[in-house]
Design a protein around this motif. Structure first.
Motif, PDB file in Angstrom:
ATOM      1  N   ASN A   1       0.877   3.957  14.700  1.00 26.57           N
ATOM      2  CA  ASN A   1      -0.290   4.564  14.054  1.00 26.57           C
ATOM      3  C   ASN A   1      -0.360   6.065  14.340  1.00 26.57           C
ATOM      4  OD1 ASN A   1      -1.235   2.298  12.753  1.00 26.57           O
ATOM      5  ND2 ASN A   1      -2.631   1.718  14.382  1.00 26.57           N
ATOM      6  N   GLY A   2      -0.044   6.441  15.590  1.00 26.38           N
ATOM      7  CA  GLY A   2      -0.013   7.861  15.937  1.00 26.38           C
ATOM      8  C   GLY A   2       1.030   8.611  15.122  1.00 26.38           C
ATOM      9  N   ALA A   3       2.180   7.963  14.909  1.00 27.44           N
ATOM     10  CA  ALA A   3       3.240   8.571  14.098  1.00 27.44           C
ATOM     11  C   ALA A   3       2.760   8.787  12.671  1.00 27.44           C
ATOM     12  CB  ALA A   3       4.486   7.682  14.112  1.00 27.44           C
ATOM     13  N   LYS A   4       1.959   7.844  12.158  1.00 32.99           N
ATOM     14  CA  LYS A   4       1.422   7.983  10.805  1.00 32.99           C
ATOM     15  C   LYS A   4       0.447   9.155  10.707  1.00 32.99           C
ATOM     16  CE  LYS A   4       3.398   4.720   8.449  1.00 32.99           C
ATOM     17  NZ  LYS A   4       4.270   5.111   7.338  1.00 32.99           N
ATOM     18  N   VAL A   5      -0.352   9.356  11.762  1.00 31.40           N
ATOM     19  CA  VAL A   5      -1.268  10.506  11.780  1.00 31.40           C
ATOM     20  C   VAL A   5      -0.463  11.800  11.846  1.00 31.40           C
ATOM     21  CG1 VAL A   5      -3.100  11.685  13.070  1.00 31.40           C
ATOM     22  CG2 VAL A   5      -3.184   9.195  12.771  1.00 31.40           C
ATOM     23  N   MET A   6       0.589  11.811  12.672  1.00 32.51           N
ATOM     24  CA  MET A   6       1.469  12.986  12.748  1.00 32.51           C
ATOM     25  C   MET A   6       2.080  13.291  11.385  1.00 32.51           C
ATOM     26  SD  MET A   6       3.505  12.317  16.320  1.00 32.51           S
ATOM     27  CE  MET A   6       4.517  13.803  16.198  1.00 32.51           C
ATOM     28  N   GLU A   7       2.523  12.234  10.710  1.00 33.75           N
ATOM     29  CA  GLU A   7       3.123  12.357   9.383  1.00 33.75           C
ATOM     30  C   GLU A   7       2.132  13.005   8.411  1.00 33.75           C
ATOM     31  OE1 GLU A   7       6.035   9.067   7.815  1.00 33.75           O
ATOM     32  OE2 GLU A   7       3.987   8.549   7.293  1.00 33.75           O
ATOM     33  N   LYS A   8       0.900  12.503   8.430  1.00 32.57           N
ATOM     34  CA  LYS A   8      -0.152  13.008   7.548  1.00 32.57           C
ATOM     35  C   LYS A   8      -0.459  14.480   7.831  1.00 32.57           C
ATOM     36  CE  LYS A   8      -3.869  12.340   4.817  1.00 32.57           C
ATOM     37  NZ  LYS A   8      -3.742  12.158   3.389  1.00 32.57           N
ATOM     38  N   SER A   9      -0.342  14.873   9.116  1.00 32.67           N
ATOM     39  CA  SER A   9      -0.674  16.254   9.494  1.00 32.67           C
ATOM     40  C   SER A   9       0.509  17.207   9.365  1.00 32.67           C
ATOM     41  CB  SER A   9      -1.245  16.290  10.914  1.00 32.67           C
ATOM     42  OG  SER A   9      -0.264  15.868  11.844  1.00 32.67           O
TER      43      SER A   9
ATOM     44  N   LEU B   1      -2.202   4.326   4.426  1.00 31.91           N
ATOM     45  CA  LEU B   1      -3.473   4.163   3.728  1.00 31.91           C
ATOM     46  C   LEU B   1      -4.537   3.541   4.630  1.00 31.91           C
ATOM     47  CD1 LEU B   1      -5.238   4.326   1.213  1.00 31.91           C
ATOM     48  CD2 LEU B   1      -4.209   2.181   0.430  1.00 31.91           C
ATOM     49  N   ILE B   2      -4.139   2.587   5.467  1.00 31.43           N
ATOM     50  CA  ILE B   2      -5.109   1.945   6.368  1.00 31.43           C
ATOM     51  C   ILE B   2      -5.604   2.939   7.414  1.00 31.43           C
ATOM     52  CG2 ILE B   2      -5.407   0.156   8.138  1.00 31.43           C
ATOM     53  CD1 ILE B   2      -5.286  -1.173   5.466  1.00 31.43           C
ATOM     54  N   VAL B   3      -4.683   3.688   8.029  1.00 30.77           N
ATOM     55  CA  VAL B   3      -5.076   4.687   9.033  1.00 30.77           C
ATOM     56  C   VAL B   3      -5.931   5.774   8.373  1.00 30.77           C
ATOM     57  CG1 VAL B   3      -4.239   6.470  10.625  1.00 30.77           C
ATOM     58  CG2 VAL B   3      -3.097   4.250  10.534  1.00 30.77           C
ATOM     59  N   ASN B   4      -5.499   6.247   7.208  1.00 29.38           N
ATOM     60  CA  ASN B   4      -6.266   7.270   6.487  1.00 29.38           C
ATOM     61  C   ASN B   4      -7.690   6.788   6.203  1.00 29.38           C
ATOM     62  OD1 ASN B   4      -3.819   8.587   6.429  1.00 29.38           O
ATOM     63  ND2 ASN B   4      -3.477   8.319   4.251  1.00 29.38           N
ATOM     64  N   SER B   5      -7.818   5.520   5.810  1.00 29.62           N
ATOM     65  CA  SER B   5      -9.132   4.965   5.484  1.00 29.62           C
ATOM     66  C   SER B   5      -9.995   4.844   6.736  1.00 29.62           C
ATOM     67  CB  SER B   5      -8.974   3.598   4.811  1.00 29.62           C
ATOM     68  OG  SER B   5      -8.217   3.734   3.625  1.00 29.62           O
TER      69      SER B   5
ATOM     70  N   ARG C   1     -15.285   1.479  -5.789  1.00 24.79           N
ATOM     71  CA  ARG C   1     -15.237   0.907  -4.443  1.00 24.79           C
ATOM     72  C   ARG C   1     -14.509  -0.435  -4.428  1.00 24.79           C
ATOM     73  NH1 ARG C   1     -17.321   0.459   0.468  1.00 24.79           N
ATOM     74  NH2 ARG C   1     -17.887  -1.612   1.171  1.00 24.79           N
ATOM     75  N   GLU C   2     -14.827  -1.285  -5.416  1.00 25.32           N
ATOM     76  CA  GLU C   2     -14.172  -2.593  -5.509  1.00 25.32           C
ATOM     77  C   GLU C   2     -12.664  -2.420  -5.732  1.00 25.32           C
ATOM     78  OE1 GLU C   2     -14.172  -6.801  -5.627  1.00 25.32           O
ATOM     79  OE2 GLU C   2     -15.863  -5.468  -5.206  1.00 25.32           O
ATOM     80  N   LEU C   3     -12.309  -1.468  -6.569  1.00 20.99           N
ATOM     81  CA  LEU C   3     -10.897  -1.177  -6.828  1.00 20.99           C
ATOM     82  C   LEU C   3     -10.216  -0.689  -5.547  1.00 20.99           C
ATOM     83  CD1 LEU C   3      -8.466  -0.806  -8.704  1.00 20.99           C
ATOM     84  CD2 LEU C   3      -9.493   1.312  -9.524  1.00 20.99           C
ATOM     85  N   PHE C   4     -10.904   0.157  -4.794  1.00 26.55           N
ATOM     86  CA  PHE C   4     -10.364   0.669  -3.537  1.00 26.55           C
ATOM     87  C   PHE C   4     -10.140  -0.463  -2.532  1.00 26.55           C
ATOM     88  CE2 PHE C   4     -11.292   2.283   0.793  1.00 26.55           C
ATOM     89  CZ  PHE C   4     -10.176   3.096   0.954  1.00 26.55           C
ATOM     90  N   LEU C   5     -11.111  -1.365  -2.397  1.00 27.09           N
ATOM     91  CA  LEU C   5     -10.968  -2.479  -1.449  1.00 27.09           C
ATOM     92  C   LEU C   5      -9.795  -3.380  -1.835  1.00 27.09           C
ATOM     93  CD1 LEU C   5     -14.743  -3.345  -0.884  1.00 27.09           C
ATOM     94  CD2 LEU C   5     -13.165  -2.332   0.791  1.00 27.09           C
ATOM     95  N   LYS C   6      -9.623  -3.596  -3.139  1.00 26.30           N
ATOM     96  CA  LYS C   6      -8.473  -4.407  -3.596  1.00 26.30           C
ATOM     97  C   LYS C   6      -7.158  -3.670  -3.322  1.00 26.30           C
ATOM     98  CE  LYS C   6     -10.492  -7.670  -6.689  1.00 26.30           C
ATOM     99  NZ  LYS C   6     -10.915  -8.658  -5.742  1.00 26.30           N
ATOM    100  N   ALA C   7      -7.173  -2.346  -3.483  1.00 28.15           N
ATOM    101  CA  ALA C   7      -5.980  -1.535  -3.200  1.00 28.15           C
ATOM    102  C   ALA C   7      -5.642  -1.590  -1.708  1.00 28.15           C
ATOM    103  CB  ALA C   7      -6.202  -0.091  -3.644  1.00 28.15           C
ATOM    104  N   LEU C   8      -6.662  -1.532  -0.844  1.00 29.14           N
ATOM    105  CA  LEU C   8      -6.442  -1.651   0.608  1.00 29.14           C
ATOM    106  C   LEU C   8      -5.807  -2.999   0.949  1.00 29.14           C
ATOM    107  CD1 LEU C   8      -9.477  -0.398   2.760  1.00 29.14           C
ATOM    108  CD2 LEU C   8      -7.136   0.470   2.743  1.00 29.14           C
ATOM    109  N   ALA C   9      -6.341  -4.061   0.348  1.00 30.81           N
ATOM    110  CA  ALA C   9      -5.809  -5.403   0.602  1.00 30.81           C
ATOM    111  C   ALA C   9      -4.357  -5.499   0.141  1.00 30.81           C
ATOM    112  CB  ALA C   9      -6.664  -6.455  -0.098  1.00 30.81           C
ATOM    113  N   LEU C  10      -4.055  -4.930  -1.026  1.00 31.33           N
ATOM    114  CA  LEU C  10      -2.674  -4.933  -1.530  1.00 31.33           C
ATOM    115  C   LEU C  10      -1.756  -4.177  -0.577  1.00 31.33           C
ATOM    116  CD1 LEU C  10      -0.554  -5.489  -3.753  1.00 31.33           C
ATOM    117  CD2 LEU C  10      -1.302  -3.357  -4.847  1.00 31.33           C
TER     118      LEU C  10
ATOM    119  N   GLU D   1     -10.677  -4.974   6.513  1.00 26.81           N
ATOM    120  CA  GLU D   1      -9.270  -4.803   6.106  1.00 26.81           C
ATOM    121  C   GLU D   1      -8.450  -4.163   7.226  1.00 26.81           C
ATOM    122  OE1 GLU D   1      -7.209  -5.741   3.695  1.00 26.81           O
ATOM    123  OE2 GLU D   1      -8.867  -6.882   2.863  1.00 26.81           O
ATOM    124  N   VAL D   2      -9.024  -3.167   7.886  1.00 21.08           N
ATOM    125  CA  VAL D   2      -8.337  -2.485   8.987  1.00 21.08           C
ATOM    126  C   VAL D   2      -8.049  -3.478  10.110  1.00 21.08           C
ATOM    127  CG1 VAL D   2      -8.606  -0.742  10.812  1.00 21.08           C
ATOM    128  CG2 VAL D   2      -9.291  -0.199   8.454  1.00 21.08           C
TER     129      VAL D   2
END
Length: 196
Positions: A165-173, A104-108, A52-61, A122-123
């Protein structure tokens, strides 16, 4: 006497960010992280405490890298409208390998919802920083009568940020680049001044 660190922490963090970006937090195992970083679990734990700590640092990066990219685009010596178009272009993944990862932020946000305060922080930081960059450029466009003044620069920044952000969701889908480009170009077109 503690043993010296045997791995590049920044490199391991960047690599871990890529894993979380591809798989999400819950689907990422420590085996995924150790295989990608080539760092033993115990060594990762010594630096990052837990997944979890690694994930939070990855989000910040991820946030820091994206905001820095936006600020670099905003500082270019081109018209404010060209800067906005460049930001929309930069929002799209540049190669097929990463096309389905989205943001990554939208996915999270989609993975955690509103249940996790630290992820939400972070979001919110990302949202505020991106909106501030967009608002400054939009205000500059309005001053040069390149963008409508029927809405405030803050309202238009929220509109454009939502479209990105919507474009990022479209991209993911799995939407095509052509579809996503149309969404973003329409978002810009709707901000143009009306010809009376």
């Amino acid at each position: 006497m503690s043993r010296p660190r045997e791995f590049d922490v920044d490199r391991a963090l960047r690599q871990s960010m890529e894993v979380f970006w591809t798989k999400g937090f819950k689907a990422t195992s420590y085996d995924d992280l150790t295989r990608t970083t080539q760092v033993k679990k115990q060594s990762l734990y010594c630096v990052f405490k837990n997944k979890r700590e690694l994930f939070l640092k990855a989000l910040a990066l991820y946030r820091e890298q994206n905001v820095a990219m936006l600020e670099e685009l905003a500082s270019r010596e081109v018209s404010p409208l060209m800067k906005l178009e460049a930001i929309c272009e930069a929002a799209l993944c540049q190669n097929d390998e990463t096309i389905s990862r989205g943001c990554l932020i939208v996915n999270s946000t989609l993975e955690f919802g509103t249940d996790d305060e630290e992820v939400n922080r972070e979001v919110l930081l990302m949202s505020n920083q991106v909106e501030r960059v967009l608002e400054k450029m939009i205000r500059s466009c309005q001053e040069q009568q390149l963008i409508t003044t029927r809405l405030t620069s803050k309202e238009l920044a929220l509109h454009l940020f939502n479209a990105i952000n919507g474009a990022k969701v479209m991209e993911k889908s799995g939407a095509s680049r052509e579809q996503i480009t149309k969404v973003l170009s329409t978002a810009i077109a709707l901000m143009m001044p009306e010809n009376d």
